[in-house]
Motif scaffolding. Structure first.
Motif, PDB file in Angstrom:
ATOM      1  N   ARG A   1     -13.329   3.466 -17.991  1.00 17.34           N
ATOM      2  CA  ARG A   1     -12.368   3.531 -17.780  1.00 17.34           C
ATOM      3  C   ARG A   1     -11.930   2.943 -15.935  1.00 17.34           C
ATOM      4  O   ARG A   1     -13.227   3.431 -15.637  1.00 17.34           O
ATOM      5  N   ILE A   2     -11.839   1.801 -15.819  1.00 16.48           N
ATOM      6  CA  ILE A   2     -11.541   1.657 -14.680  1.00 16.48           C
ATOM      7  C   ILE A   2      -9.859   1.465 -13.869  1.00 16.48           C
ATOM      8  O   ILE A   2      -9.141   1.358 -14.559  1.00 16.48           O
ATOM      9  N   GLY A   3     -10.600   2.250 -12.654  1.00 23.06           N
ATOM     10  CA  GLY A   3      -8.500   2.563 -11.901  1.00 23.06           C
ATOM     11  C   GLY A   3      -8.431   0.985 -10.272  1.00 23.06           C
ATOM     12  O   GLY A   3      -8.533   0.326 -10.565  1.00 23.06           O
ATOM     13  N   SER A   4      -9.620   1.739  -9.275  1.00 25.80           N
ATOM     14  CA  SER A   4      -9.038   1.615  -7.933  1.00 25.80           C
ATOM     15  C   SER A   4      -9.434   0.477  -8.689  1.00 25.80           C
ATOM     16  O   SER A   4      -8.792  -0.978  -7.337  1.00 25.80           O
ATOM     17  N   ASN A   5     -10.606  -0.176  -8.888  1.00 22.01           N
ATOM     18  CA  ASN A   5     -11.408  -1.776  -8.976  1.00 22.01           C
ATOM     19  C   ASN A   5      -9.818  -2.777  -9.701  1.00 22.01           C
ATOM     20  O   ASN A   5     -10.221  -4.472  -9.216  1.00 22.01           O
ATOM     21  N   ILE A   6      -9.248  -2.181 -10.371  1.00 27.15           N
ATOM     22  CA  ILE A   6      -8.645  -3.417 -10.672  1.00 27.15           C
ATOM     23  C   ILE A   6      -7.011  -3.445  -9.961  1.00 27.15           C
ATOM     24  O   ILE A   6      -6.083  -3.940  -9.811  1.00 27.15           O
ATOM     25  N   PHE A   7      -6.404  -1.451  -9.586  1.00 31.92           N
ATOM     26  CA  PHE A   7      -4.959  -1.820  -9.223  1.00 31.92           C
ATOM     27  C   PHE A   7      -5.154  -1.649  -7.623  1.00 31.92           C
ATOM     28  O   PHE A   7      -4.399  -1.435  -7.144  1.00 31.92           O
ATOM     29  N   GLY A   8      -6.878  -1.501  -6.883  1.00 32.98           N
ATOM     30  CA  GLY A   8      -6.702  -1.268  -5.526  1.00 32.98           C
ATOM     31  C   GLY A   8      -6.514  -0.142  -5.340  1.00 32.98           C
ATOM     32  O   GLY A   8      -6.378   1.295  -6.825  1.00 32.98           O
ATOM     33  N   ASN A   9      -6.857   0.582  -4.284  1.00 28.69           N
ATOM     34  CA  ASN A   9      -6.803   2.397  -3.732  1.00 28.69           C
ATOM     35  C   ASN A   9      -5.556   2.704  -4.206  1.00 28.69           C
ATOM     36  O   ASN A   9      -4.380   2.548  -4.291  1.00 28.69           O
ATOM     37  N   ARG A  10      -5.557   4.533  -4.739  1.00 32.21           N
ATOM     38  CA  ARG A  10      -4.788   5.174  -4.809  1.00 32.21           C
ATOM     39  C   ARG A  10      -4.461   5.569  -3.594  1.00 32.21           C
ATOM     40  O   ARG A  10      -5.221   6.446  -2.767  1.00 32.21           O
ATOM     41  N   ASN A  11      -3.611   6.315  -3.630  1.00 36.82           N
ATOM     42  CA  ASN A  11      -3.334   7.078  -2.440  1.00 36.82           C
ATOM     43  C   ASN A  11      -3.364   8.846  -2.544  1.00 36.82           C
ATOM     44  O   ASN A  11      -3.260   9.279  -3.680  1.00 36.82           O
TER      45      ASN A  11
END
Ligand SMILES: *Cc1c(COP(=O)(O)O)cnc(C)c1O
Length: 201
Positions: free
Chosen positions: A191-201
């Motif tokens: 489950r990959i979030g920030s590595n794909i979309f960038g940092n979340r606020n």
């Protein structure tokens, strides 16, 4: 080079929570099919139209599920990764029956035995698994979020062995920071979030 167990390539769930659909569309156009969200209402608002136009997309609920959101969750999602108690499982099953859907689920395991953490305790897992099967849920596998600030390796090892004991297919583990470690222990959904979309606020 990284060696994968049994040459099985894990699926990448692109965790798009908090990002607007405009940021996600390029990935869909590129052909990516698995996306993760952690809030039911956000998912419905963001994805309803896109999902109708792209039926091949699989949406994964990776966040905590409140019972009053189960109906909508069962409608919107193809997989629920956060099933961890009997009442919730029962409610999911009831809502799935109503719309004639066999819901695909992961059982979330509190693998670090942490207070306050979601997931079923390891000692209750086998009984809970039997319960879910009786409810006619399609238990694809086990999911975990290992404790923060600890080496995840021993937790991934334990998850892999639990999965084998239950003879399950899937393991949902590994996030941006630890997915390379997770795939060594036969994770099948990272489950990959920030590595794909960038940092979340
Ligand atoms: C947000 C989230 C992820 C993705 O985290 P990243 O560190 O951004 O890759 C994965 N799993 C769960 C359960 C999450 O809530």
């Amino acid at each position: 080079m990284l060696e994968l167990n049994k040459n099985k390539i894990p699926k990448i769930i692109a965790v798009s929570k908090t990002f607007p659909i405009e940021k996600i569309l390029p990935l869909i156009e590129y052909g990516h099919k698995d996306f993760g969200e952690n809030k039911v209402q956000e998912c419905a608002d963001k994805w309803r139209d896109v999902k109708l136009e792209n039926k091949e997309i699989d949406l994964h609920l990776i966040g905590k599920l409140q019972r009053n959101k189960v109906k909508l969750a069962v409608e919107m999602f193809d997989y629920i990764h956060s099933v961890d108690n009997e009442k919730l499982a029962k409610k999911i099953s009831e809502e799935a029956v109503k719309i004639k859907k066999i819901m695909k689920i992961f059982i979330q395991v509190n693998i670090g035995n942490e207070n306050q953490k979601s997931g079923i305790d390891v000692e209750d897992l086998f009984k809970f698994y039997e319960y879910c099967k009786k409810l006619n849920l399609n238990v694809v596998g086990l999911m975990c979020i290992p404790p923060l600030n600890q080496d995840p390796q021993k937790f991934f090892i334990k998850m892999e062995s639990l999965k084998k004991e239950l003879n399950l297919e899937g393991l949902s583990m590994g996030m941006s920071a630890d997915y390379l470690e997770a795939v060594k222990y036969s994770s099948s959904y990272v489950r990959i979030g920030s590595n794909i979309f960038g940092n979340r606020n």
